[in-house]
Design an enzyme around this catalytic site. Structure first.
Site, PDB file in Angstrom:
ATOM      1  N   TYR A 103       1.137  11.996  15.273  1.00  0.00           N
ATOM      2  CA  TYR A 103       1.855  11.083  14.379  1.00  0.00           C
ATOM      3  C   TYR A 103       2.596  10.023  15.174  1.00  0.00           C
ATOM      4  O   TYR A 103       2.528   8.827  14.865  1.00  0.00           O
ATOM      5  CB  TYR A 103       2.839  11.884  13.521  1.00  0.00           C
TER       6      TYR A 103
ATOM      7  N   GLY B 271       7.473   2.628  -0.505  1.00  0.00           N
ATOM      8  CA  GLY B 271       6.647   1.594  -1.122  1.00  0.00           C
ATOM      9  C   GLY B 271       7.046   1.328  -2.559  1.00  0.00           C
ATOM     10  O   GLY B 271       7.166   0.170  -2.990  1.00  0.00           O
TER      11      GLY B 271
ATOM     12  N   THR C 104       0.848  -1.188   0.000  1.00  0.00           N
ATOM     13  CA  THR C 104       0.000   0.000   0.000  1.00  0.00           C
ATOM     14  C   THR C 104       0.883   1.237   0.000  1.00  0.00           C
ATOM     15  O   THR C 104       1.991   1.229   0.527  1.00  0.00           O
ATOM     16  CB  THR C 104      -0.955   0.017   1.208  1.00  0.00           C
TER      17      THR C 104
END
Length: 250
Positions: free
Chosen positions: A150, A19, A12
């Site tokens: 975060y 990625g 993803t």
């Protein structure tokens, strides 16, 4: 090396950064990569570069409707996933007093619900010997201003490494994590900062890094693929820091 010959990965957030680099390396080593991204344009651009062993799905990792539909979309390309890298994510950073509920929910939807339900939905396609690699962050180890939400979200993902490992042991699925430091990605792109402000932020960060440089996405990809390979067959429930030592060297 052809460590991943005839193996298929779902990555993803695979249209750029860590990625995308992981998809590239996997394909170079004989595998096939299914990548997701939120935009049809970015997915198609990535597929053009990755070539015929790459396949794309337009899917938002922070949207439950897309997450619940992900298995069906993946089945159009394969019935088996050997490596699952729930990598999608970005950052929004603000002082505690300026964080609102929308920002809080946005980050937790993308960074916590996204990985959790991605794994949940893809488990039926994973067999013994397959791997889940979570993407955490150096932010779980270092207290940084403006990173409260975060850091909390990535800490939740860090806990998934252990809990998913204990649950998936009987299925023969290994679960590990990679903890990136300051890597050259588009993490700041959704923060609302200007290009100049982002460049200034990076300029201020670099002197704090022991190696005095940002890491390359390919350096994260190498670690992800090591953890997914037979070379790491006895590594389970672990998190590898790829951060130039910033989390331990002061």
């Amino acid at each position: 090396m052809q460590r991943f010959k005839d193996k298929t990965a779902l990555i993803t957030g695979g249209t750029n950064g860590m990625g995308f680099a992981t998809a590239q390396r996997l394909i170079e080593e004989g595998g096939r990569a299914i990548i997701t991204g939120r935009s049809e344009a970015t997915v198609n651009n990535a597929l053009e570069i990755l070539g015929e062993k790459a396949f794309g799905i337009v899917s938002n990792a922070g949207d439950m409707k897309d997450l619940m539909n992900l298995q069906q979309e993946v089945r159009k390309y394969t019935g088996q996933i050997d490596l699952l890298f729930p990598n999608a994510g970005y950052g929004r950073f603000a002082p505690v007093e300026y964080v609102d509920e929308n920002q809080f929910d946005e980050l937790f939807n993308m960074l916590v619900k996204g990985p959790f339900f991605t794994v949940q939905q893809l488990l039926p396609l994973m067999e013994r010997g397959s791997s889940v690699i979570f993407n955490t962050s150096v932010a779980t180890e270092i207290a940084m201003p403006n990173f409260s939400v975060y850091s909390a979200a990535k800490s939740a993902v860090q806990s998934f490494i252990k809990t998913f490992a204990v649950e998936l042991t009987e299925k023969g699925i290994r679960v590990n994590g990679v903890s990136p430091g300051h890597i050259k990605t588009n993490i700041f792109n959704n923060t609302g900062l200007t290009t100049e402000q982002i460049e200034n932020a990076v300029h201020d960060i670099i002197p704090t890094i022991p190696f005095k440089r940002q890491g390359e996405p390919a350096e994260i990809a190498s670690t992800v693929l090591f953890l997914a390979s037979e070379e790491a067959a006895y590594i389970h429930g672990a998190e590898i820091k790829v951060d130039a030592g910033i989390s331990v060297i002061r």
